[in-house]
Design an enzyme around this catalytic site. Structure first.
Site, mmCIF file in Angstrom:
data_model
loop_
_atom_site.group_PDB
_atom_site.id
_atom_site.type_symbol
_atom_site.label_atom_id
_atom_site.label_comp_id
_atom_site.label_asym_id
_atom_site.label_seq_id
_atom_site.Cartn_x
_atom_site.Cartn_y
_atom_site.Cartn_z
ATOM 1 N N TYR A 142 9.055 -1.983 -2.689
ATOM 2 C CA TYR A 142 7.490 -1.440 -2.608
ATOM 3 C C TYR A 142 7.857 -2.087 -3.757
ATOM 4 C CZ TYR A 142 4.362 1.947 -4.291
ATOM 5 O OH TYR A 142 3.405 2.530 -4.549
ATOM 6 N N ASP A 242 11.904 -6.351 -10.733
ATOM 7 C CA ASP A 242 11.434 -5.326 -10.893
ATOM 8 C C ASP A 242 11.970 -3.816 -10.367
ATOM 9 O OD1 ASP A 242 9.944 -3.155 -10.494
ATOM 10 O OD2 ASP A 242 8.801 -3.559 -8.275
ATOM 11 N N LYS A 270 9.291 4.836 -15.112
ATOM 12 C CA LYS A 270 10.289 6.268 -14.531
ATOM 13 C C LYS A 270 11.534 6.230 -15.663
ATOM 14 C CE LYS A 270 9.997 4.812 -9.423
ATOM 15 N NZ LYS A 270 9.925 5.858 -8.652
HETATM 16 C C1 LIG Z 1 10.665 -0.455 -7.255
HETATM 17 C C2 LIG Z 1 8.939 -0.434 -7.645
HETATM 18 N N1 LIG Z 1 8.533 -0.697 -7.946
HETATM 19 C C3 LIG Z 1 7.045 -0.163 -9.052
HETATM 20 C C4 LIG Z 1 6.304 1.013 -8.392
HETATM 21 C C5 LIG Z 1 5.637 2.122 -8.476
HETATM 22 O O1 LIG Z 1 5.391 2.804 -9.816
HETATM 23 P P1 LIG Z 1 4.225 3.766 -10.406
HETATM 24 O O2 LIG Z 1 4.715 4.428 -8.619
HETATM 25 O O3 LIG Z 1 4.855 3.787 -11.573
HETATM 26 O O4 LIG Z 1 3.264 3.030 -9.898
HETATM 27 C C6 LIG Z 1 7.475 1.825 -7.830
HETATM 28 C C7 LIG Z 1 7.077 3.552 -7.763
HETATM 29 O O5 LIG Z 1 6.530 4.086 -6.848
HETATM 30 C C8 LIG Z 1 8.848 1.521 -7.807
HETATM 31 O O6 LIG Z 1 10.066 2.357 -6.650
HETATM 32 N N1 LIG Z 2 9.593 5.458 -3.578
HETATM 33 C C1 LIG Z 2 7.954 5.947 -3.853
HETATM 34 C C2 LIG Z 2 8.287 5.825 -5.815
HETATM 35 O O1 LIG Z 2 9.591 5.302 -5.767
HETATM 36 C C3 LIG Z 2 7.753 7.444 -3.897
HETATM 37 C C4 LIG Z 2 7.112 8.044 -5.105
HETATM 38 C C5 LIG Z 2 5.791 7.441 -4.206
HETATM 39 O O2 LIG Z 2 5.183 6.919 -4.251
HETATM 40 O O3 LIG Z 2 4.788 8.566 -4.683
#
Ligand SMILES: Cc1ncc(COP(=O)(O)O)c(C=O)c1O
Ligand SMILES: N[C@H](C=O)CCC(=O)O
Length: 435
Positions: A142, A242, A270
């Site tokens: 993701y 990522d 994060k």
């Molecule tokens: C590996 C990774 N990339 C991108 C994202 C997207 O980050 P955000 O939720 O801050 O948009 C997340 C988490 O949601 C993630 O775990």
């Molecule tokens: N796995 C997602 C982020 O790392 C969980 C956060 C979300 O989507 O709310």
């Protein structure tokens, strides 16, 4: 009816599904989401004033514990001078310098407000730099919710998606766009080699979670990563790590420092903001200089480099850079995983565990999975029962079997003992129910 349920009913009237991010809705595990009223260190309290030990820590960012006094002080000081200027500040230079110092592959960095923006912008940059359209991602990874990346994606999508091969995992994503995204199985060297053999000259970028956390924790095989680096270099494709989740969480220098791989671009989020909405993407100067205002790849943001978020990020990165931080975090997390495995084994429940730094995987399967296919073979029913038994005992796990767990430096031996005592009860109960 309790206050959490009251709030959930009320929330659903004005917020779709009652939540502002789908995985919070407990769709995989069922039941009532907990509405948080406050948090401190490893704990949060819900709307009914029940205390939980938090094992998601805002999905990673809160590595120094909730409401860390040093971070709170830095944020308060920054907030007192206004929340945003829409003009450059010295703080954002300091944060950029710190990131470049801690991650030497990042020669230049641009700040944005979310991980989604970071990966979306990194992809656009890679396409602009190479003049190619095709991107490769891996099944179950993701990278936020940008259109081209919502294909066979992990995280919240796995709690409800109908993920048929190469169909978008979300509605609203045009097939016309998805045709530029190739999805390969994680850790499958042969599949990677085959695609590069046939289409290598068309691949703008490969984006990867270098240790996954969005289909639970899955580690890459070293040969898979070295092949990936070699093929992308050979074909002039941009390798995007990522590290939104793994950056400053698995090690001070991120997954890349543990793996000895130098990506072309890295996405961060994060931990780099300590819980405030800030993220970044960066890498080789040659690529980054294609960004506006220097180059023709446009990217912008009203709140980018927000001074309050920068203050939170700077203080968090200062704390994690102190000697011994990751050694202690790693050892605490390993102690937790050993204890969970022992508790499961003692009750006769098939479970395997893995961890790296302050990130862990708990799988209701005999063996630690190495791919999306393997992780989806774990026993979701057992996970659900365990999740609710733990919740009852005041332990908050991710409400999905396909998410990694997260600890903080405040998850000390006493906290771990409390988690393990709860786990013994939960596994025993599960074993009884299975008879
Ligand atoms: C590996 C990774 N990339 C991108 C994202 C997207 O980050 P955000 O939720 O801050 O948009 C997340 C988490 O949601 C993630 O775990
Ligand atoms: N796995 C997602 C982020 O790392 C969980 C956060 C979300 O989507 O709310």
């Amino acid at each position: 009816m309790g206050k959490n349920e009251d709030l959930f009913i009320r929330a659903q009237k004005t917020i779709p599904g009652g939540v502002n991010s789908p995985v919070r809705a407990f769709r995989q595990v069922g039941g009532i989401p907990r509405f948080v009223s406050r948090a401190k260190g490893p704990y949060f309290w819900d709307a009914e004033d029940k205390r939980y030990i938090d094992l998601i820590m805002s999905w990673g960012p809160m590595i120094v514990g909730h409401a860390n006094p040093e971070v709170v002080e830095a944020v308060q000081r920054a907030a007192a001078t206004s929340f945003s200027y829409g003009a450059p500040t010295e703080g954002e230079i300091e944060l950029a310098e710190r990131i470049c110092h801690l991650m030497p592959s990042v020669e230049q960095v641009r700040m944005v407000s979310s991980g989604t923006e970071a990966t979306m912008s990194a992809l656009r940059l890679a396409r602009g730099y190479t003049g190619r359209d095709l991107i490769i991602k891996f099944e179950g990874c993701y990278h936020g919710h940008a259109d081209s990346l919502l294909v066979k994606a992990g995280s919240g999508l796995l709690t409800f998606a109908d993920s048929t091969q190469n169909a978008p995992s979300s509605g609203g994503v045009p097939q016309d766009l998805v045709k530029h995204t190739l999805v390969l199985p994680y850790n499958d060297i042969a599949a990677l080699e085959e695609v590069f053999l046939k289409q290598g000259e068309q691949v703008a970028a490969v984006i990867i979670e270098p240790i996954t956390g969005n289909m639970n924790l899955i580690k890459p095989l070293p040969e898979f990563l070295s092949t990936l680096r070699q093929l992308t270099s050979q074909h002039g494709s941009v390798l995007i790590y990522d590290e939104v989740m793994t950056g400053f969480r698995v090690a001070l220098g991120g997954a890349q420092s543990l793996q000895g791989i130098t990506p072309d671009l890295t996405c961060l989020g994060k931990v780099m903001g300590g819980g405030m909405p800030i993220a970044a993407f960066g890498g080789k100067k040659e690529i980054m200089s294609k960004l506006a205002p220097l180059g023709n790849v446009y990217q912008a943001g009203t709140l980018s480099g927000n001074p309050v978020a920068v203050a939170s990020g700077l203080k968090t990165l200062e704390i994690v850079s102190r000697p011994g931080f990751y050694e202690q975090l790693t050892s605490q997390t390993e102690q937790l995983m050993k204890g969970l495995k022992l508790a499961a084994d003692t009750s006769g429940v098939p479970v395997s565990v893995d961890s790296v730094g302050g990130m862990f995987g708990l799988y209701f399967a005999d063996q630690v999975p190495r791919s999306f296919e393997e992780v989806t073979q774990s026993n979701i029913e057992h996970f659900k029962q365990f999740f609710h038994a733990m919740l009852n005992e005041g332990i908050y796990l991710a409400p999905s079997a396909y998410e990694a767990g997260f600890t903080s430096i405040t998850h000390d031996s006493e906290v771990i003992e409390a988690i393990l005592a709860a786990a013994q009860t939960a596994f025993k109960q599960l074993a009884r129910d299975l008879k």
